[in-house]
Design a protein around this motif. Structure first.
Motif, PDB file in Angstrom:
ATOM      1  N   UNK A 125      10.055  10.608   0.133  1.00  0.00           N
ATOM      2  CA  UNK A 125       9.449  11.880  -0.244  1.00  0.00           C
ATOM      3  C   UNK A 125       9.196  11.871  -1.749  1.00  0.00           C
ATOM      4  N   UNK A 126       8.212  12.666  -2.175  1.00  0.00           N
ATOM      5  CA  UNK A 126       7.716  12.590  -3.554  1.00  0.00           C
ATOM      6  C   UNK A 126       8.651  13.152  -4.615  1.00  0.00           C
ATOM      7  N   UNK A 127       9.727  13.809  -4.213  1.00  0.00           N
ATOM      8  CA  UNK A 127      10.551  14.425  -5.258  1.00  0.00           C
ATOM      9  C   UNK A 127      11.590  13.478  -5.865  1.00  0.00           C
ATOM     10  N   UNK A 128      11.540  12.191  -5.506  1.00  0.00           N
ATOM     11  CA  UNK A 128      12.485  11.219  -6.074  1.00  0.00           C
ATOM     12  C   UNK A 128      12.005  10.704  -7.422  1.00  0.00           C
ATOM     13  N   UNK A 129      12.892  10.040  -8.201  1.00  0.00           N
ATOM     14  CA  UNK A 129      12.508   9.489  -9.496  1.00  0.00           C
ATOM     15  C   UNK A 129      11.597   8.264  -9.353  1.00  0.00           C
ATOM     16  N   UNK A 174       5.119   4.699   2.839  1.00  0.00           N
ATOM     17  CA  UNK A 174       4.619   6.073   2.910  1.00  0.00           C
ATOM     18  C   UNK A 174       5.336   6.906   1.847  1.00  0.00           C
ATOM     19  N   UNK A 175       4.552   7.618   1.047  1.00  0.00           N
ATOM     20  CA  UNK A 175       5.106   8.507   0.021  1.00  0.00           C
ATOM     21  C   UNK A 175       4.483   9.886   0.248  1.00  0.00           C
ATOM     22  N   UNK A 176       5.288  10.855   0.657  1.00  0.00           N
ATOM     23  CA  UNK A 176       4.721  12.136   1.059  1.00  0.00           C
ATOM     24  C   UNK A 176       5.527  13.329   0.563  1.00  0.00           C
ATOM     25  N   UNK A 177       4.861  14.462   0.496  1.00  0.00           N
ATOM     26  CA  UNK A 177       5.533  15.720   0.184  1.00  0.00           C
ATOM     27  C   UNK A 177       6.274  16.224   1.408  1.00  0.00           C
ATOM     28  N   UNK A 178       5.763  15.837   2.587  1.00  0.00           N
ATOM     29  CA  UNK A 178       6.260  16.397   3.844  1.00  0.00           C
ATOM     30  C   UNK A 178       7.265  15.477   4.512  1.00  0.00           C
ATOM     31  N   UNK A 179       8.539  15.704   4.242  1.00  0.00           N
ATOM     32  CA  UNK A 179       9.600  14.911   4.846  1.00  0.00           C
ATOM     33  C   UNK A 179       9.932  15.427   6.226  1.00  0.00           C
ATOM     34  N   UNK A 210       0.867  -1.185   0.000  1.00  0.00           N
ATOM     35  CA  UNK A 210       0.000   0.000   0.000  1.00  0.00           C
ATOM     36  C   UNK A 210       0.900   1.231   0.000  1.00  0.00           C
ATOM     37  N   UNK A 211       0.732   2.059  -1.008  1.00  0.00           N
ATOM     38  CA  UNK A 211       1.526   3.279  -1.168  1.00  0.00           C
ATOM     39  C   UNK A 211       0.651   4.430  -0.670  1.00  0.00           C
ATOM     40  N   UNK A 212       0.979   4.982   0.503  1.00  0.00           N
ATOM     41  CA  UNK A 212       0.089   5.935   1.172  1.00  0.00           C
ATOM     42  C   UNK A 212       0.707   7.313   1.328  1.00  0.00           C
ATOM     43  N   UNK A 213      -0.096   8.329   1.004  1.00  0.00           N
ATOM     44  CA  UNK A 213       0.250   9.699   1.365  1.00  0.00           C
ATOM     45  C   UNK A 213      -0.121   9.853   2.847  1.00  0.00           C
ATOM     46  N   UNK A 214       0.403  10.886   3.513  1.00  0.00           N
ATOM     47  CA  UNK A 214       0.081  11.084   4.933  1.00  0.00           C
ATOM     48  C   UNK A 214      -1.150  11.964   5.097  1.00  0.00           C
TER      49      UNK A 214
END
Length: 201
Positions: A103-107, A80-85, A51-55
């Motif tokens: 964090x979401x800024x990775x490739x 967890x995949x989030x903008x907020x590290x 499960x790939x979850x935003x916070x």
């Protein structure tokens, strides 16, 4: 095939992630949700491997859903995949049983590799964030101070907060005062902002 559930509240981002992950030969997105309270029911139905979850999601946070997934769908690994590290978010994610935090800024290749790694039993954490979390230490706030600050996020009065958390107004004032002291701020709204920045709320 690795079955993935995707929880992301921004429709365009969710669609783009699903499309990009779908290009991987061994990954299939079997469920997509836009709100936190849809995660567990969707996972119970689709039985994803990961499960790939935003916070920060409407209805319920990805961190709360992660904790419930551990008991309701124990075979599902959480990433967890989030903008907020934020260091506090990482610590809370690990306590909730997440197997990874990015964090979401990775490739996207890094994300696909992380999905494979958590499924293989590894823990995958953004290295810079791991270092920051270790240096930041745990949240200094008690559970009650956290509850009181959460109840204060919308600028509620002491009376409103007391009603929400079922405490007396004087007890609420004491918890707010303690939280303000621990966050090194001047008032409750500054304390809320500081605690959010750290990921403690």
């Amino acid at each position: 095939m690795i079955k993935v559930l995707l929880a992301e509240d921004q429709g365009m981002m969710r669609g783009a992630l699903a499309l990009l992950l779908g290009l991987e030969e061994d990954i299939e997105v079997v469920a997509q949700v836009g709100a936190g309270d849809e995660i567990v029911p969707a996972a119970a139905l689709a039985r994803p491997d990961v499960a790939l979850l935003d916070i920060e999601l409407p209805g319920r946070s990805g961190l709360d859903a992660a904790a419930e997934l551990r008991t309701r769908v124990p075979d599902c690994r959480v990433l967890i995949l989030t903008t907020f590290g934020r260091p506090g978010y990482l610590r809370r994610a690990m306590e909730a049983g997440a197997a990874g935090f990015l964090v979401k800024d990775g490739p996207v290749e890094e994300l696909a590799a992380a999905i494979r790694r958590v499924l293989a039993g590894e823990t995958v954490i953004d290295p810079a964030l791991a270092a920051a979390a270790l240096s930041a230490g745990p949240s200094p706030l008690t559970a009650r101070e956290t509850d009181v600050l959460n109840a204060a996020v919308d600028g509620a009065t002491v009376a409103d907060i007391a009603a929400r958390v079922h405490l007396s107004e004087s007890t609420v004032r004491n918890y707010l005062s303690s939280a303000i002291g621990k966050t090194g701020t001047r008032n409750r709204m500054e304390a809320v902002r500081a605690a959010r920045r750290q990921g403690w709320l």
